[in-house]
Design an enzyme around this catalytic site. Structure first.
Site, short mmCIF file in Angstrom:
data_model
loop_
_atom_site.label_atom_id
_atom_site.label_comp_id
_atom_site.label_asym_id
_atom_site.label_seq_id
_atom_site.Cartn_x
_atom_site.Cartn_y
_atom_site.Cartn_z
CD GLU A 42 -2.62 9.37 -0.36
OE1 GLU A 42 -3.51 9.13 -1.19
OE2 GLU A 42 -2.10 10.49 -0.25
CG HIS A 84 1.33 12.87 -1.95
ND1 HIS A 84 1.64 13.81 -2.90
CD2 HIS A 84 0.20 12.26 -2.37
CE1 HIS A 84 0.73 13.77 -3.88
NE2 HIS A 84 -0.16 12.84 -3.57
O1 LIG Z 1 -3.72 12.57 -4.54
C1 LIG Z 1 -4.08 11.75 -3.67
O2 LIG Z 1 -3.33 11.37 -2.76
C2 LIG Z 1 -5.47 11.16 -3.76
C3 LIG Z 1 -5.55 10.07 -4.81
C4 LIG Z 1 -5.15 8.76 -4.16
C5 LIG Z 1 -5.01 7.58 -5.05
C6 LIG Z 1 -5.86 7.35 -6.17
C7 LIG Z 1 -5.71 6.20 -6.93
C8 LIG Z 1 -4.71 5.27 -6.59
C9 LIG Z 1 -3.88 5.50 -5.50
C10 LIG Z 1 -4.05 6.64 -4.73
C11 LIG Z 1 -6.98 10.03 -5.29
O3 LIG Z 1 -7.87 9.58 -4.61
S1 LIG Z 1 -7.30 10.67 -6.83
C12 LIG Z 1 -8.97 10.22 -7.13
C13 LIG Z 1 -8.98 9.27 -8.26
O4 LIG Z 1 -8.53 9.73 -9.29
C14 LIG Z 1 -9.27 7.83 -8.15
C15 LIG Z 1 -10.16 7.37 -7.23
C16 LIG Z 1 -10.40 6.01 -7.16
C17 LIG Z 1 -9.70 5.13 -7.98
C18 LIG Z 1 -8.77 5.64 -8.88
C19 LIG Z 1 -8.55 7.00 -8.96
ZN LIG Z 2 -1.64 12.29 -4.91
#
Ligand SMILES: O=C(O)C[C@@H](Cc1ccccc1)C(=O)SCC(=O)c1ccccc1
Ligand SMILES: [Zn+2]
Length: 156
Positions: free
Chosen positions: A142, A145
């Site tokens: 994050e 981002h």
């Molecule tokens: O795009 C975002 O910021 C959200 C992203 C955050 C994130 C996921 C995995 C590792 C670090 C940060 C998501 O939540 S994508 C959803 C997803 O693909 C996922 C959810 C749980 C574990 C792994 C992936």
């Molecule tokens: Zn992301």
């Protein structure tokens, strides 16, 4: 709270440096709750303001156990405002990540295992804490981002 549309990679908002939050008012709290709703609807574990077309230095992180990280802690969503990375471990760990702005794709990304961070909460109070493992991974994703960096720029 109505979920907000999520920006897709390629949109300019995702390439910009986010702006410092100065007004800790009810508009900020409302945006934060809309971001939580958007993250939950998209089944994410985090979401950054630029992903909902807001150029503010603000994100949500909400670890939960999942198939990829079964031992990830279950935590209530944390609102992180004006984050700073104070230090990061030399130790890196590779792990799978997704991004709500790059739907349907998974990437193997190197992240610091442990980080010390400082941020403000919705009341503007400074918090300082050490994060490790999956939560540290979400914070770094994050935080990227907010610097206009997506995991496409980091994937191995
Ligand atoms: O795009 C975002 O910021 C959200 C992203 C955050 C994130 C996921 C995995 C590792 C670090 C940060 C998501 O939540 S994508 C959803 C997803 O693909 C996922 C959810 C749980 C574990 C792994 C992936
Ligand atoms: Zn992301």
């Amino acid at each position: 709270n109505q979920p907000l549309p999520i920006a897709l990679v390629g949109e300019a908002i995702l390439k910009q440096q986010a702006d410092e939050v100065r007004d800790f008012d009810e508009k900020l709290s409302h945006l934060a709750s809309q971001m939580v709703a958007s993250m939950v609807e998209a089944k994410g574990v985090g979401i950054a303001a630029p992903q909902v077309h807001s150029p503010l230095a603000l994100f949500i992180m909400a670890s939960r156990p999942n198939e990829r990280y079964p031992d990830a802690p279950l935590m209530d969503p944390v609102v992180v405002v004006n984050p700073q990375l104070l230090s990061a471990s030399a130790e890196l760990v590779s792990g799978e990540e997704g991004c709500l702005s790059v739907p349907g794709q998974r990437f193997s990304i190197w992240r610091h295992q442990t980080i010390v961070v400082r941020y403000q909460d919705l009341a503007g109070q400074w918090q300082q804490t050490e994060l490790t493992g999956f939560i540290a991974r979400i914070f770094q994703h994050e935080f990227d981002h907010l610097q206009g960096i997506t995991l496409l720029e980091r994937s191995q």
